[in-house]
Design a protein around this motif. Structure first.
Motif, PDB file in Angstrom:
ATOM      1  N   VAL A  35      39.643  46.471  41.904  1.00  0.00           N
ATOM      2  CA  VAL A  35      39.933  45.408  40.943  1.00  0.00           C
ATOM      3  C   VAL A  35      39.344  44.100  41.445  1.00  0.00           C
ATOM      4  O   VAL A  35      39.532  43.734  42.613  1.00  0.00           O
ATOM      5  N   VAL A  36      38.612  43.406  40.564  1.00  0.00           N
ATOM      6  CA  VAL A  36      38.151  42.054  40.867  1.00  0.00           C
ATOM      7  C   VAL A  36      38.892  41.095  39.944  1.00  0.00           C
ATOM      8  O   VAL A  36      38.902  41.277  38.725  1.00  0.00           O
ATOM      9  N   ILE A  37      39.525  40.097  40.549  1.00  0.00           N
ATOM     10  CA  ILE A  37      40.209  39.077  39.750  1.00  0.00           C
ATOM     11  C   ILE A  37      39.388  37.809  39.811  1.00  0.00           C
ATOM     12  O   ILE A  37      39.044  37.329  40.907  1.00  0.00           O
ATOM     13  N   VAL A  38      39.035  37.278  38.653  1.00  0.00           N
ATOM     14  CA  VAL A  38      38.240  36.057  38.598  1.00  0.00           C
ATOM     15  C   VAL A  38      39.201  34.882  38.446  1.00  0.00           C
ATOM     16  O   VAL A  38      39.954  34.817  37.478  1.00  0.00           O
ATOM     17  N   GLY A  39      39.147  33.957  39.406  1.00  0.00           N
ATOM     18  CA  GLY A  39      40.027  32.798  39.363  1.00  0.00           C
ATOM     19  C   GLY A  39      41.100  32.861  40.432  1.00  0.00           C
ATOM     20  O   GLY A  39      42.004  33.684  40.368  1.00  0.00           O
ATOM     21  N   GLY A  40      40.968  32.004  41.445  1.00  0.00           N
ATOM     22  CA  GLY A  40      41.943  31.959  42.528  1.00  0.00           C
ATOM     23  C   GLY A  40      42.951  30.844  42.323  1.00  0.00           C
ATOM     24  O   GLY A  40      43.221  30.052  43.226  1.00  0.00           O
ATOM     25  N   GLY A  41      43.509  30.772  41.115  1.00  0.00           N
ATOM     26  CA  GLY A  41      44.649  29.883  40.894  1.00  0.00           C
ATOM     27  C   GLY A  41      45.933  30.650  41.158  1.00  0.00           C
ATOM     28  O   GLY A  41      45.903  31.771  41.689  1.00  0.00           O
ATOM     29  N   GLY A  42      47.043  30.057  40.804  1.00  0.00           N
ATOM     30  CA  GLY A  42      48.330  30.714  41.032  1.00  0.00           C
ATOM     31  C   GLY A  42      48.402  32.085  40.371  1.00  0.00           C
ATOM     32  O   GLY A  42      48.844  33.060  40.983  1.00  0.00           O
ATOM     33  N   HIS A  43      47.923  32.159  39.128  1.00  0.00           N
ATOM     34  CA  HIS A  43      48.050  33.416  38.394  1.00  0.00           C
ATOM     35  C   HIS A  43      47.184  34.524  38.988  1.00  0.00           C
ATOM     36  O   HIS A  43      47.628  35.655  39.129  1.00  0.00           O
ATOM     37  N   GLY A  44      45.938  34.188  39.337  1.00  0.00           N
ATOM     38  CA  GLY A  44      45.048  35.190  39.920  1.00  0.00           C
ATOM     39  C   GLY A  44      45.582  35.693  41.258  1.00  0.00           C
ATOM     40  O   GLY A  44      45.582  36.900  41.535  1.00  0.00           O
ATOM     41  N   LEU A  45      46.066  34.761  42.077  1.00  0.00           N
ATOM     42  CA  LEU A  45      46.552  35.143  43.409  1.00  0.00           C
ATOM     43  C   LEU A  45      47.842  35.961  43.297  1.00  0.00           C
ATOM     44  O   LEU A  45      48.023  36.954  44.011  1.00  0.00           O
ATOM     45  N   ALA A  46      48.724  35.549  42.386  1.00  0.00           N
ATOM     46  CA  ALA A  46      49.965  36.310  42.205  1.00  0.00           C
ATOM     47  C   ALA A  46      49.642  37.721  41.718  1.00  0.00           C
ATOM     48  O   ALA A  46      50.253  38.701  42.161  1.00  0.00           O
ATOM     49  N   THR A  47      48.660  37.825  40.824  1.00  0.00           N
ATOM     50  CA  THR A  47      48.271  39.144  40.325  1.00  0.00           C
ATOM     51  C   THR A  47      47.810  40.033  41.473  1.00  0.00           C
ATOM     52  O   THR A  47      48.215  41.190  41.589  1.00  0.00           O
ATOM     53  N   ALA A  48      46.964  39.467  42.342  1.00  0.00           N
ATOM     54  CA  ALA A  48      46.469  40.245  43.480  1.00  0.00           C
ATOM     55  C   ALA A  48      47.621  40.686  44.382  1.00  0.00           C
ATOM     56  O   ALA A  48      47.689  41.833  44.824  1.00  0.00           O
ATOM     57  N   PHE A  49      48.545  39.768  44.618  1.00  0.00           N
ATOM     58  CA  PHE A  49      49.675  40.101  45.488  1.00  0.00           C
ATOM     59  C   PHE A  49      50.500  41.239  44.900  1.00  0.00           C
ATOM     60  O   PHE A  49      50.825  42.209  45.584  1.00  0.00           O
ATOM     61  N   TYR A  50      50.830  41.151  43.594  1.00  0.00           N
ATOM     62  CA  TYR A  50      51.680  42.197  43.006  1.00  0.00           C
ATOM     63  C   TYR A  50      50.921  43.515  42.813  1.00  0.00           C
ATOM     64  O   TYR A  50      51.535  44.578  42.817  1.00  0.00           O
ATOM     65  N   LEU A  51      49.587  43.440  42.655  1.00  0.00           N
ATOM     66  CA  LEU A  51      48.816  44.687  42.624  1.00  0.00           C
ATOM     67  C   LEU A  51      49.024  45.460  43.920  1.00  0.00           C
ATOM     68  O   LEU A  51      49.228  46.674  43.922  1.00  0.00           O
ATOM     69  N   ALA A  52      48.989  44.709  45.035  1.00  0.00           N
ATOM     70  CA  ALA A  52      49.165  45.351  46.337  1.00  0.00           C
ATOM     71  C   ALA A  52      50.629  45.720  46.573  1.00  0.00           C
ATOM     72  O   ALA A  52      50.950  46.850  46.940  1.00  0.00           O
ATOM     73  N   GLU A  53      51.509  44.778  46.328  1.00  0.00           N
ATOM     74  CA  GLU A  53      52.921  44.942  46.657  1.00  0.00           C
ATOM     75  C   GLU A  53      53.619  45.975  45.751  1.00  0.00           C
ATOM     76  O   GLU A  53      54.341  46.837  46.213  1.00  0.00           O
ATOM     77  N   ASN A  54      53.390  45.881  44.439  1.00  0.00           N
ATOM     78  CA  ASN A  54      54.122  46.743  43.504  1.00  0.00           C
ATOM     79  C   ASN A  54      53.397  48.041  43.196  1.00  0.00           C
ATOM     80  O   ASN A  54      54.014  49.009  42.780  1.00  0.00           O
ATOM     81  N   HIS A  55      52.054  48.035  43.304  1.00  0.00           N
ATOM     82  CA  HIS A  55      51.291  49.195  42.841  1.00  0.00           C
ATOM     83  C   HIS A  55      50.445  49.831  43.939  1.00  0.00           C
ATOM     84  O   HIS A  55      49.731  50.794  43.683  1.00  0.00           O
TER      85      HIS A  55
END
Ligand SMILES: Cc1cc2nc3c(=O)[nH]c(=O)nc-3n(C[C@H](O)[C@H](O)[C@H](O)COP(=O)(O)OP(=O)(O)OC[C@H]3O[C@@H](n4cnc5c(N)ncnc54)[C@H](O)[C@@H]3O)c2cc1C
Ligand SMILES: [Zn+2]
Lengths: 418, 88
Positions: A35-55
């Motif tokens: 997965v590539v997330i474009v945009g390292g704002g709060g939303h992009g970073l939170a998405t990356a964290f929960y991808l790892a943490e929850n999934h």
């Protein structure tokens, strides 16, 4: 990356604070990611964290054209609340509030979440009715809400204008005690550090300039640091959703608008709560450094330039003084602006798109900071499962076509009037 | 602040004007039964980062509707015309 704790603080204090490590790894782009997330704002970073943490999806990159914390996540006025009226919004923002309440410990990073309470003043009997309606909806969803009459408001915030000559006399207020503020940079840094700790690559100074396609499917991105392949691409670029959406062939119901924030010189502790002025679009809170932080209206016409306009400056100061005359002699130290996606119904978009491999998180208007954790949680769910999370069922991109708007602002399709 | 050169009143401060949105969207004719055309008219916006044609009304002047071409990054204005002239 070591964990932060009382002991790590003491150890560093004893050794002259020379042993602190980077908060997140400086990553070099790999040829491809799940997965590539474009945009390292709060939303992009939170998405990356929960991808790892929850999934358990850790082969993830967050690509940020500037630096972490340089976008709206570091430009907003940090108000966090869950006092929404409409079904869909109510549940989503309350879920977000619960994540805020556990965020510092979940991330092992102090985001300075301060539940100082928010009140919105009412200036007519009609407005009191509307607020009562909203408070009832909130309570029936298990969210804290109180209706205060004029005397109760005066007791809580006696420094507002309760005089005979007040331009819009205060009738009462709606109050949410669990609302508050958080240190916005810390939210970005905390998610970046926790995601990086899970193996996510956070790549700064890397602008996505185009998409790579295989047939109709998007299979990667072109960037200023080369091509990067991707199983899935998630967009979380705040005010730039149209710019990238266009490159992917999406036609979007979005306009980019500028919102400013203002801060005064620091003063002694004065304002304990977040106060929103129900007679105008204006609110204030006091920062930990003592400055009063003001927010107001959009500049009111399409803009991609992150700088302010003196017209709004004047309006904001007028509202500030009408609400709180005793601050009329304070000096404004700074003002700045951020670019936001404005949608026609003032609600966000977390959605699958007509383009295979492309997932969209945008349209947060001027209220997306409070949504950061829930947005990341639900977007990660969508990227991992290809399903819409139950909490974001109202945020589909096709709602404008099907007539299922979620028009919390009640403004109609005039982005610049919201 | 923008300074807009109204063709009938001259250069005036932005505070005299009211913004009216994207001037490139076309309203479908009243008898157009195509849902898609109405959807696009109401909701879809190109939202360019660069030159943007937009309506402004000179509310504290001649009250004419104008079409202004403005750069959304630099705010520089490249043309101002009466809307009725442009739409004719
Ligand atoms: C003045 C102001 C006050 C606000 N006040 C509040 C408030 O009190 N409460 C609240 O809830 N919300 C508030 N908001 C809204 C909130 O800040 C935003 O909705 C939210 O932060 C947006 O999500 P984000 O954090 O991911 O955005 P951002 O931090 O802007 O992240 C998007 C990132 O994408 C990057 N990017 C863009 N294009 C590309 C590209 N091509 N390639 C790579 N990277 C790219 C940008 O550089 C940026 O860092 C406010 C906003 C502003 C401007
Ligand atoms: Zn004129």
């Amino acid at each position: 990356m070591g964990r932060y704790s009382v002991f790590s603080l003491l150890r560093q204090a004893a050794t002259g604070n020379t042993g602190w490590q980077r908060a997140w790894r400086a990553a070099v782009p790999k040829p491809s990611y799940d997965v590539v997330i474009v945009g390292g704002g709060g939303h992009g970073l939170a998405t990356a964290f929960y991808l790892a943490e929850n999934h358990g999806i850790r082969n993830v990159a967050v690509l940020e054209k500037g630096y972490i914390g340089g976008g709206n996540v570091g430009r907003n006025t940090t108000v966090i609340r869950s006092n929404y009226l409409l079904d869909g919004n109510t549940q989503f923002y309350e879920f977000s509030m619960k994540l805020w309440e556990g965020m510092s410990s979940a991330l092992n990073f102090n985001v300075m979440f301060s539940q100082r309470g928010q009140l919105v003043t009412a200036h007519s009997a009609d407005q009191m009715d509307t607020f009562s309606h909203r408070a009832n909806i909130m309570r029936s969803n298990g969210i804290d809400a109180d209706i205060l009459d004029r005397e109760e408001v005066r007791k809580l915030v006696p420094y507002l204008d309760f005089s005979e000559t007040a331009r819009f006399p205060i009738h009462g207020a709606i109050f949410q005690g669990r609302a508050g503020t958080a240190r916005h940079d810390a939210v970005a840094w905390g998610y970046a550090r926790a995601a990086s700790g899970h193996g996510v690559d956070i790549i700064e100074g890397c602008e996505v300039t185009d998409f790579i396609r295989h047939g109709d499917r998007i299979v990667g991105v072109e960037t200023t640091r080369g091509r990067i392949g991707a199983g899935k691409v998630g967009l979380a670029v705040a005010g730039h959703t149209s710019v990238l959406g266009q490159k992917a062939g999406l036609e979007l119901p979005i306009e980019s608008h500028l919102l400013q924030a203002f801060v005064t010189e620091p003063v002694k502790p004065l304002v304990d709560h977040v106060i929103a002025y129900g007679a105008d679009h204006f609110y204030l809170s006091q920062s930990d450094k003592g400055g009063l932080v003001f927010g107001g209206n959009l500049d009111g016409y399409n803009s991609y330039s992150q700088r302010g306009n003196t017209g709004v400056l004047r309006e904001v100061c007028e509202a500030a003084i009408a609400l709180m005359p005793n601050i009329s002699r304070l000096r404004l130290l700074r003002h700045w602006g951020g670019i936001m996606d404005m949608t026609p119904d003032a609600s966000p978009i977390i959605s699958l798109t007509p383009v295979d491999g492309l997932y969209l998180n945008g349209g947060w208007c001027y209220g997306g900071f409070k949504a950061t954790p829930a947005s990341g949680w639900c977007f990660a769910h969508m990227l991992a499962t290809d399903q819409t999370h139950e909490l974001t069922r109202c945020y589909r991109l096709d709602r404008f076509r099907t007539g299922h708007m979620i028009d919390e602002a009640g403004a109609g399709p005039f982005a610049w009037l919201q | 602040m923008l300074r807009i050169a109204c063709p009938s009143c001259g250069v005036r401060d932005q505070g005299e004007f009211r913004y009216g949105g994207d001037a490139t969207v076309e309203r479908p004719s009243y008898d157009n039964a195509d849902q898609e055309a109405w959807f696009r008219y109401v909701y879809v916006r190109p939202n360019p980062k660069g030159l943007h044609q937009e309506y402004w009304q000179h509310i504290f002047g001649c009250r004419q509707w104008l079409v202004v071409e403005r750069d959304t990054v630099t705010h520089s204005i490249s043309s101002v015309e009466f809307a009725r002239k442009q739409r004719a």
